[in-house]
Design a protein around this motif. Structure first.
Motif, PDB file in Angstrom:
ATOM      1  N   GLY A  12       0.815  -1.215   0.000  1.00  0.00           N
ATOM      2  CA  GLY A  12       0.000   0.000   0.000  1.00  0.00           C
ATOM      3  C   GLY A  12       0.843   1.256   0.000  1.00  0.00           C
ATOM      4  N   PHE A  13       1.949   1.240   0.734  1.00  0.00           N
ATOM      5  CA  PHE A  13       2.849   2.396   0.785  1.00  0.00           C
ATOM      6  C   PHE A  13       3.448   2.680  -0.593  1.00  0.00           C
ATOM      7  CE2 PHE A  13       7.042   4.282   1.474  1.00  0.00           C
ATOM      8  CZ  PHE A  13       6.707   5.372   2.268  1.00  0.00           C
ATOM      9  N   VAL A  14       3.888   1.628  -1.275  1.00  0.00           N
ATOM     10  CA  VAL A  14       4.463   1.801  -2.617  1.00  0.00           C
ATOM     11  C   VAL A  14       3.408   2.336  -3.583  1.00  0.00           C
ATOM     12  CG1 VAL A  14       5.418   0.545  -4.591  1.00  0.00           C
ATOM     13  CG2 VAL A  14       6.292   0.099  -2.296  1.00  0.00           C
ATOM     14  N   CYS A  15       2.199   1.785  -3.516  1.00  0.00           N
ATOM     15  CA  CYS A  15       1.118   2.266  -4.385  1.00  0.00           C
ATOM     16  C   CYS A  15       0.778   3.724  -4.089  1.00  0.00           C
ATOM     17  CB  CYS A  15      -0.116   1.393  -4.228  1.00  0.00           C
ATOM     18  SG  CYS A  15       0.073  -0.261  -4.904  1.00  0.00           S
ATOM     19  N   ALA A  16       0.724   4.084  -2.820  1.00  0.00           N
ATOM     20  CA  ALA A  16       0.423   5.462  -2.445  1.00  0.00           C
ATOM     21  C   ALA A  16       1.518   6.413  -2.916  1.00  0.00           C
ATOM     22  CB  ALA A  16       0.235   5.565  -0.932  1.00  0.00           C
ATOM     23  N   CYS A  17       2.770   6.000  -2.808  1.00  0.00           N
ATOM     24  CA  CYS A  17       3.873   6.840  -3.298  1.00  0.00           C
ATOM     25  C   CYS A  17       3.796   7.022  -4.806  1.00  0.00           C
ATOM     26  CB  CYS A  17       5.213   6.229  -2.895  1.00  0.00           C
ATOM     27  SG  CYS A  17       5.579   6.378  -1.145  1.00  0.00           S
ATOM     28  N   TYR A  18       3.415   5.973  -5.510  1.00  0.00           N
ATOM     29  CA  TYR A  18       3.262   6.071  -6.970  1.00  0.00           C
ATOM     30  C   TYR A  18       2.146   7.060  -7.315  1.00  0.00           C
ATOM     31  CZ  TYR A  18       2.037   4.932 -11.741  1.00  0.00           C
ATOM     32  OH  TYR A  18       1.737   5.020 -13.078  1.00  0.00           O
ATOM     33  N   VAL A  19       1.013   6.954  -6.649  1.00  0.00           N
ATOM     34  CA  VAL A  19      -0.099   7.868  -6.917  1.00  0.00           C
ATOM     35  C   VAL A  19       0.305   9.295  -6.597  1.00  0.00           C
ATOM     36  CG1 VAL A  19      -2.421   8.526  -6.130  1.00  0.00           C
ATOM     37  CG2 VAL A  19      -1.908   6.135  -6.642  1.00  0.00           C
ATOM     38  N   LEU A  20       1.026   9.495  -5.508  1.00  0.00           N
ATOM     39  CA  LEU A  20       1.495  10.842  -5.170  1.00  0.00           C
ATOM     40  C   LEU A  20       2.440  11.395  -6.229  1.00  0.00           C
ATOM     41  CD1 LEU A  20       2.131  10.723  -1.331  1.00  0.00           C
ATOM     42  CD2 LEU A  20       0.522  12.178  -2.551  1.00  0.00           C
ATOM     43  N   SER A  21       3.322  10.539  -6.738  1.00  0.00           N
ATOM     44  CA  SER A  21       4.264  11.027  -7.759  1.00  0.00           C
ATOM     45  C   SER A  21       3.546  11.363  -9.054  1.00  0.00           C
ATOM     46  CB  SER A  21       5.371  10.000  -8.003  1.00  0.00           C
ATOM     47  OG  SER A  21       4.856   8.864  -8.658  1.00  0.00           O
ATOM     48  N   VAL A  22       2.561  10.572  -9.445  1.00  0.00           N
ATOM     49  CA  VAL A  22       1.799  10.855 -10.664  1.00  0.00           C
ATOM     50  C   VAL A  22       0.994  12.131 -10.500  1.00  0.00           C
ATOM     51  CG1 VAL A  22      -0.127  10.035 -12.084  1.00  0.00           C
ATOM     52  CG2 VAL A  22       1.710   8.476 -11.476  1.00  0.00           C
ATOM     53  N   CYS A  23       0.381  12.312  -9.349  1.00  0.00           N
ATOM     54  CA  CYS A  23      -0.447  13.497  -9.111  1.00  0.00           C
ATOM     55  C   CYS A  23       0.385  14.775  -9.061  1.00  0.00           C
ATOM     56  CB  CYS A  23      -1.233  13.342  -7.813  1.00  0.00           C
ATOM     57  SG  CYS A  23      -2.605  12.192  -7.951  1.00  0.00           S
ATOM     58  N   THR A  24       1.575  14.714  -8.502  1.00  0.00           N
ATOM     59  CA  THR A  24       2.383  15.930  -8.402  1.00  0.00           C
ATOM     60  C   THR A  24       3.026  16.281  -9.738  1.00  0.00           C
ATOM     61  OG1 THR A  24       4.235  14.629  -7.554  1.00  0.00           O
ATOM     62  CG2 THR A  24       2.834  15.720  -5.949  1.00  0.00           C
ATOM     63  N   GLU A  25       3.316  15.283 -10.568  1.00  0.00           N
ATOM     64  CA  GLU A  25       3.924  15.534 -11.875  1.00  0.00           C
ATOM     65  C   GLU A  25       2.908  16.135 -12.836  1.00  0.00           C
ATOM     66  OE1 GLU A  25       5.650  11.983 -13.366  1.00  0.00           O
ATOM     67  OE2 GLU A  25       7.239  11.949 -11.864  1.00  0.00           O
ATOM     68  N   GLU A  26       1.726  15.607 -12.876  1.00  0.00           N
ATOM     69  CA  GLU A  26       0.724  16.050 -13.851  1.00  0.00           C
ATOM     70  C   GLU A  26      -0.164  17.144 -13.315  1.00  0.00           C
ATOM     71  OE1 GLU A  26      -1.427  12.673 -15.178  1.00  0.00           O
ATOM     72  OE2 GLU A  26       0.351  11.648 -15.906  1.00  0.00           O
ATOM     73  N   ASP A  27      -0.207  17.338 -12.050  1.00  0.00           N
ATOM     74  CA  ASP A  27      -1.050  18.345 -11.429  1.00  0.00           C
ATOM     75  C   ASP A  27      -2.537  18.105 -11.681  1.00  0.00           C
ATOM     76  OD1 ASP A  27      -0.208  20.208  -9.647  1.00  0.00           O
ATOM     77  OD2 ASP A  27      -0.171  21.885 -11.056  1.00  0.00           O
ATOM     78  N   SER A  28      -2.877  16.948 -12.246  1.00  0.00           N
ATOM     79  CA  SER A  28      -4.278  16.673 -12.561  1.00  0.00           C
ATOM     80  C   SER A  28      -5.077  16.256 -11.335  1.00  0.00           C
ATOM     81  CB  SER A  28      -4.373  15.582 -13.630  1.00  0.00           C
ATOM     82  OG  SER A  28      -3.834  14.377 -13.135  1.00  0.00           O
ATOM     83  N   CYS A  29      -4.449  15.715 -10.349  1.00  0.00           N
ATOM     84  CA  CYS A  29      -5.156  15.261  -9.151  1.00  0.00           C
ATOM     85  C   CYS A  29      -5.543  16.418  -8.246  1.00  0.00           C
ATOM     86  CB  CYS A  29      -4.280  14.288  -8.363  1.00  0.00           C
ATOM     87  SG  CYS A  29      -3.915  12.782  -9.261  1.00  0.00           S
ATOM     88  N   LEU A  30      -4.884  17.546  -8.403  1.00  0.00           N
ATOM     89  CA  LEU A  30      -5.136  18.682  -7.519  1.00  0.00           C
ATOM     90  C   LEU A  30      -6.269  19.561  -8.032  1.00  0.00           C
ATOM     91  CD1 LEU A  30      -1.438  19.660  -6.766  1.00  0.00           C
ATOM     92  CD2 LEU A  30      -2.977  18.245  -5.394  1.00  0.00           C
TER      93      LEU A  30
END
Length: 110
Positions: free
Chosen positions: A90-108
């Motif tokens: 879960g930690f690895v998956c959460a880190c991946y989602v955080l990295s994708v969201c911060t790179e694309e800014d689409s999650c914010l």
């Protein structure tokens, strides 16, 4: 972000549980660290572990650990190890989602 912090804390807690039940570093399940001196701790696995036979005394109290295939401390340690594995995935998956969201800014964006 909150899940990554929770997963790290959960891993740390389960490492502590493993150390207590395997009596690593002077820790022991007989100490009052698990209950904060509030109650008498008894492991559920002591009476319900794999292969345990439920024998009862004359007073009706079950005999803890009669005929168990594994001691309850080992079962507790294996259970905590499984919890660590799930938390790390879960930690690895959460880190991946955080990295994708911060790179694309689409999650914010709302």
């Amino acid at each position: 972000m909150g899940y990554t912090v929770w997963a790290a804390a959960w891993v740390a807690w389960n490492v502590f549980i493993i150390c207590v039940y395997l009596e690593v570093g002077g820790l022991s399940e007989d100490s009052e660290l698990l209950t904060f001196s509030l109650s008498r701790h008894r492991s559920w696995w002591r009476e319900h572990g794999p292969g345990c036979v439920h024998k009862e005394l004359a007073a009706g109290a079950p005999v803890p650990g009669a005929g168990c295939a594994l001691e309850h401390g080992y079962v507790e340690a294996l259970h905590s190890a499984l919890q660590i594995l799930v938390a790390l995935v879960g930690f690895v998956c959460a880190c991946y989602v955080l990295s994708v969201c911060t790179e694309e800014d689409s999650c914010l964006r709302k």
